[in-house]
Design a protein around this motif. Structure first.
Motif, PDB file in Angstrom:
ATOM      1  N   LEU A 185       0.645  -1.086  -0.129  1.00 32.51           N
ATOM      2  CA  LEU A 185       0.010  -0.282  -0.223  1.00 32.51           C
ATOM      3  C   LEU A 185       1.277   1.134  -0.228  1.00 32.51           C
ATOM      4  N   TRP A 186       1.962   1.335   1.100  1.00 26.40           N
ATOM      5  CA  TRP A 186       2.428   2.174   1.447  1.00 26.40           C
ATOM      6  C   TRP A 186       3.759   2.726  -0.262  1.00 26.40           C
ATOM      7  N   TYR A 187       3.996   1.461  -0.967  1.00 28.82           N
ATOM      8  CA  TYR A 187       4.906   1.854  -1.922  1.00 28.82           C
ATOM      9  C   TYR A 187       4.606   2.306  -3.083  1.00 28.82           C
ATOM     10  N   ARG A 188       2.964   2.089  -3.173  1.00 26.43           N
ATOM     11  CA  ARG A 188       2.220   2.234  -4.372  1.00 26.43           C
ATOM     12  C   ARG A 188       1.611   4.137  -3.684  1.00 26.43           C
ATOM     13  N   MET A 189       1.453   4.395  -2.967  1.00 26.18           N
ATOM     14  CA  MET A 189       1.276   5.744  -2.111  1.00 26.18           C
ATOM     15  C   MET A 189       2.381   6.261  -2.395  1.00 26.18           C
ATOM     16  N   THR A 190       3.393   5.981  -2.065  1.00 23.65           N
ATOM     17  CA  THR A 190       4.790   6.722  -2.884  1.00 23.65           C
ATOM     18  C   THR A 190       5.152   7.170  -4.154  1.00 23.65           C
ATOM     19  N   ARG A 191       4.333   5.782  -5.109  1.00 24.63           N
ATOM     20  CA  ARG A 191       4.466   6.171  -6.231  1.00 24.63           C
ATOM     21  C   ARG A 191       3.643   6.637  -7.350  1.00 24.63           C
ATOM     22  N   GLN A 192       2.350   6.893  -7.069  1.00 23.65           N
ATOM     23  CA  GLN A 192       1.661   8.283  -7.106  1.00 23.65           C
ATOM     24  C   GLN A 192       2.057   9.071  -6.680  1.00 23.65           C
ATOM     25  N   ALA A 193       2.396   9.396  -5.857  1.00 21.96           N
ATOM     26  CA  ALA A 193       2.807  10.630  -4.962  1.00 21.96           C
ATOM     27  C   ALA A 193       3.649  11.037  -6.104  1.00 21.96           C
ATOM     28  N   VAL A 194       4.630  10.474  -6.515  1.00 21.76           N
ATOM     29  CA  VAL A 194       5.735  10.868  -7.460  1.00 21.76           C
ATOM     30  C   VAL A 194       5.300  10.912  -9.097  1.00 21.76           C
ATOM     31  N   VAL A 195       4.042  10.289  -9.446  1.00 21.30           N
ATOM     32  CA  VAL A 195       3.758  10.668 -10.456  1.00 21.30           C
ATOM     33  C   VAL A 195       3.141  12.239 -10.989  1.00 21.30           C
ATOM     34  N   ASP A 196       2.674  12.222  -9.597  1.00 24.07           N
ATOM     35  CA  ASP A 196       1.382  13.318  -9.213  1.00 24.07           C
ATOM     36  C   ASP A 196       2.614  14.702  -9.011  1.00 24.07           C
ATOM     37  N   ARG A 197       3.912  14.111  -7.934  1.00 26.14           N
ATOM     38  CA  ARG A 197       4.906  15.529  -8.555  1.00 26.14           C
ATOM     39  C   ARG A 197       4.312  16.384  -6.973  1.00 26.14           C
ATOM     40  N   ASN A 198       3.220  15.244  -5.977  1.00 30.06           N
ATOM     41  CA  ASN A 198       3.815  15.924  -4.285  1.00 30.06           C
ATOM     42  C   ASN A 198       4.253  15.371  -3.237  1.00 30.06           C
ATOM     43  N   ALA A 199       5.018  16.551  -3.475  1.00 33.07           N
ATOM     44  CA  ALA A 199       6.421  16.625  -2.784  1.00 33.07           C
ATOM     45  C   ALA A 199       6.228  15.746  -0.904  1.00 33.07           C
ATOM     46  N   SER A 200       4.784  16.038  -0.932  1.00 32.15           N
ATOM     47  CA  SER A 200       4.725  16.062   0.652  1.00 32.15           C
ATOM     48  C   SER A 200       3.981  14.985   0.645  1.00 32.15           C
ATOM     49  N   ALA A 201       3.081  14.507  -0.063  1.00 27.76           N
ATOM     50  CA  ALA A 201       2.521  12.885   0.073  1.00 27.76           C
ATOM     51  C   ALA A 201       3.556  12.148   0.161  1.00 27.76           C
ATOM     52  N   ALA A 202       4.741  12.335  -0.620  1.00 33.75           N
ATOM     53  CA  ALA A 202       4.891  10.554  -1.095  1.00 33.75           C
ATOM     54  C   ALA A 202       6.111  11.126   0.577  1.00 33.75           C
ATOM     55  N   GLN A 203       6.425  11.654   0.682  1.00 25.97           N
ATOM     56  CA  GLN A 203       7.965  11.901   2.076  1.00 25.97           C
ATOM     57  C   GLN A 203       6.372  11.323   2.925  1.00 25.97           C
ATOM     58  N   GLU A 204       5.356  11.197   3.256  1.00 25.68           N
ATOM     59  CA  GLU A 204       4.016  11.312   3.969  1.00 25.68           C
ATOM     60  C   GLU A 204       3.970   9.483   4.237  1.00 25.68           C
TER      61      GLU A 204
END
Length: 212
Positions: A185-204
């Motif tokens: 779950l957290w790997y996939r959320m990191t992946r999506q945040a990187v694709v979206d260029r959402n730095a804070s979401a990727a960090q979280e």
């Protein structure tokens, strides 16, 4: 035209010390030198065919980062790895990696995004396969890439200095936090945040992955 006479290149003491440091650190990390093994500068100098000065410099540096422990006038030996060392390392590397991700994401161009996504996909695949050894290596590749993309020289130096002790403390244990499903779950959320260029979401997401 007359060619200049060739002369042997003599490495500086610092270069020799770096070479000894690199050799010793790899032997410790890969287990050729075991926890608790006594390190004698004379023997190491003979084995590497160098003087004792660069060996001593290398041992001091290894002591500073925690691969070696020294008790003055008694011994220098390969440091033990305790369960607390592993937990402390996981906490530290989790926070540092999340910081690197937070800084790097806004600086990624389209090609960088593709590389980062491929790296995360490798993490997802290794996790799905239950291959903790590959999961460890894939995580190191991803974090190394993101650290380089921060463009932050201070963070890069800190991560470089601590990479050896982190590798040593986590390589053998290869700890995996949480369940396979939680990590996925957290790997996939990191992946999506990187694709979206959402730095804070990727960090979280990466912090949550490390249960931080």
């Amino acid at each position: 035209m007359r060619q200049p006479q060739s002369a042997a290149v003599t490495p500086s003491a610092s270069t020799l010390a770096d070479a000894v440091f690199d050799r010793l650190s790899r032997e410790i990390i890969e287990g050729a030198l075991q926890s608790g093994e006594i390190l004698r500068d004379v023997q190491i100098a003979q084995r590497y065919d160098v003087s004792r000065t660069p060996v001593r410099e290398a041992l001091q540096r290894l002591s500073r980062i925690g691969l070696v422990e020294t008790v003055v006038n008694r011994y220098t030996r390969v440091a033990e790895v305790t369960e607390q060392d592993i937990l402390d390392t996981l906490q530290f590397t989790g926070h540092q990696a999340a910081t690197a991700i937070r800084i790097a994401v806004p600086r990624l161009d389209d090609d960088d995004i593709m590389v980062a996504v491929e790296a995360i996909d490798a993490l997802i695949a290794a996790n799905s396969a239950g291959d903790n050894a590959e999961l460890f290596l894939a995580a190191r590749r991803f974090i190394k890439f993101m650290t380089l993309r921060t463009g932050n020289a201070v963070l890069q130096r800190v991560m470089s200095e601590t990479a050896l002790i982190a590798e040593r403390n986590l390589r053998t244990a290869r700890p995996a936090l949480g369940t396979r499903e939680e990590r996925d779950l957290w790997y996939r959320m990191t992946r999506q945040a990187v694709v979206d260029r959402n730095a804070s979401a990727a960090q979280e997401a990466f912090l949550r992955l490390h249960q931080l």
